[in-house]
Design a protein around this motif. Structure first.
Motif, mmCIF file in Angstrom:
data_model
loop_
_atom_site.group_PDB
_atom_site.id
_atom_site.type_symbol
_atom_site.label_atom_id
_atom_site.label_comp_id
_atom_site.label_asym_id
_atom_site.label_seq_id
_atom_site.Cartn_x
_atom_site.Cartn_y
_atom_site.Cartn_z
ATOM 1 N N GLY A 40 -14.983 0.763 -4.031
ATOM 2 C CA GLY A 40 -15.312 0.540 -2.726
ATOM 3 C C GLY A 40 -14.297 -0.712 -2.367
ATOM 4 O O GLY A 40 -12.857 -0.249 -2.092
ATOM 5 N N ASP A 41 -14.813 -1.658 -1.852
ATOM 6 C CA ASP A 41 -13.740 -2.879 -1.475
ATOM 7 C C ASP A 41 -13.693 -3.937 -2.455
ATOM 8 O O ASP A 41 -13.051 -5.067 -2.096
ATOM 9 N N VAL A 42 -13.829 -3.617 -3.743
ATOM 10 C CA VAL A 42 -13.665 -4.404 -4.670
ATOM 11 C C VAL A 42 -12.918 -4.204 -5.874
ATOM 12 O O VAL A 42 -12.619 -2.829 -6.052
ATOM 13 N N VAL A 43 -11.775 -4.839 -6.126
ATOM 14 C CA VAL A 43 -10.721 -4.657 -7.304
ATOM 15 C C VAL A 43 -11.532 -4.694 -8.436
ATOM 16 O O VAL A 43 -12.062 -5.714 -8.894
ATOM 17 N N VAL A 44 -11.280 -3.796 -9.275
ATOM 18 C CA VAL A 44 -11.802 -3.713 -10.661
ATOM 19 C C VAL A 44 -10.768 -3.347 -11.813
ATOM 20 O O VAL A 44 -11.375 -3.057 -12.912
ATOM 21 N N GLY A 45 -9.378 -3.400 -11.508
ATOM 22 C CA GLY A 45 -8.622 -3.255 -12.399
ATOM 23 C C GLY A 45 -7.237 -3.538 -11.532
ATOM 24 O O GLY A 45 -7.063 -3.316 -10.650
ATOM 25 N N ARG A 46 -6.113 -3.857 -12.758
ATOM 26 C CA ARG A 46 -4.868 -3.800 -12.151
ATOM 27 C C ARG A 46 -4.135 -3.081 -13.090
ATOM 28 O O ARG A 46 -4.135 -3.157 -14.351
ATOM 29 N N LEU A 47 -3.026 -2.422 -12.648
ATOM 30 C CA LEU A 47 -1.966 -1.849 -13.558
ATOM 31 C C LEU A 47 -0.616 -2.179 -13.219
ATOM 32 O O LEU A 47 -0.226 -2.293 -12.131
ATOM 33 N N MET A 48 0.144 -2.495 -14.167
ATOM 34 C CA MET A 48 1.540 -2.725 -13.996
ATOM 35 C C MET A 48 2.521 -2.040 -14.559
ATOM 36 O O MET A 48 2.497 -1.337 -15.728
ATOM 37 N N LEU A 49 3.675 -1.761 -13.870
ATOM 38 C CA LEU A 49 4.711 -0.971 -14.748
ATOM 39 C C LEU A 49 5.931 -2.019 -14.158
ATOM 40 O O LEU A 49 6.394 -2.156 -12.984
ATOM 41 N N ASN A 50 6.420 -2.750 -15.203
ATOM 42 C CA ASN A 50 7.626 -3.658 -14.698
ATOM 43 C C ASN A 50 8.332 -3.757 -16.001
ATOM 44 O O ASN A 50 8.458 -2.810 -16.740
ATOM 45 N N ASN A 51 9.208 -4.787 -15.912
ATOM 46 C CA ASN A 51 10.443 -4.748 -16.920
ATOM 47 C C ASN A 51 11.263 -3.495 -16.962
ATOM 48 O O ASN A 51 11.742 -2.926 -17.867
#
Length: 180
Positions: free
Chosen positions: A69-80
């Motif tokens: 919905g309008d709630v963040v329930v996770g974060r994904l990162m591709l970095n370095n």
């Protein structure tokens, strides 16, 4: 992932991201470095969003949010991200404590693999603290192989912590200049 959407980070996501970090502060404390109080504010996260979008513009990092919905329930990162002869990147992810056990972490890692492949990266790596067996299971089931332990690798909870290292080779094509 019924009812969930993964999308790129955007300007204006700071308030929703701050709410997610506040809600999951205790849940993430085992794995995260110490953070200043400002990190958990809407303004602090808007500054982080701006910083991360700058890294994306430079081709060094990409962040995706998992929404319910309008709630963040996770974060994904591709970095370095390192180009030239290495063509490599590092992944990281977390899922809201109320949404665990629904396959979101594995779906998120799969999303990062697809994005990294589109970017022409050859190899992805990830690391977990030794005791983070759920994340190790996600990585193994997503085709990552353990290749070692980095002693005293990350400073978490006021001490240097050992980290299990994983990698996944995405392809064996020569380095190129992919269009993201």
């Amino acid at each position: 992932m019924d009812g969930y959407v993964i999308r790129e980070l955007r300007v204006g996501d700071g308030a929703a991201l701050a709410a997610a970090f506040r809600k999951n502060k205790e849940h993430l404390a085992r794995w995260d470095p110490g953070r200043p109080d400002s990190f958990y504010t809407d303004e602090g996260q808007e500054a982080e969003v701006a910083r991360n979008l700058g890294e994306t513009a430079a081709g060094r990092s990409y962040m995706y949010l998992v929404w319910h919905g309008d709630v963040v329930v996770g974060r994904l990162m591709l970095n370095n991200i390192v180009r030239a002869v290495l063509q490599s990147g590092t992944i990281g992810y977390w899922v809201d404590h109320e949404h665990l056990g629904r396959g979101l972490a594995k779906a998120g890692v799969g999303h990062l693999v697809v994005q990294a492949t589109k970017l022409g990266l050859h190899r992805l790596e990830a690391g977990t603290l030794v005791e983070n067996t759920p994340s190790q299971g996600v990585l193994r089931s997503s085709g990552f192989q353990e290749y070692g332990v980095a002693e005293r690798f990350l400073y978490i909870r006021e001490e240097w912590r050992d980290t299990i290292l994983f990698q996944r080779i995405l392809h064996d094509d020569p380095p190129g200049n992919p269009v993201p």
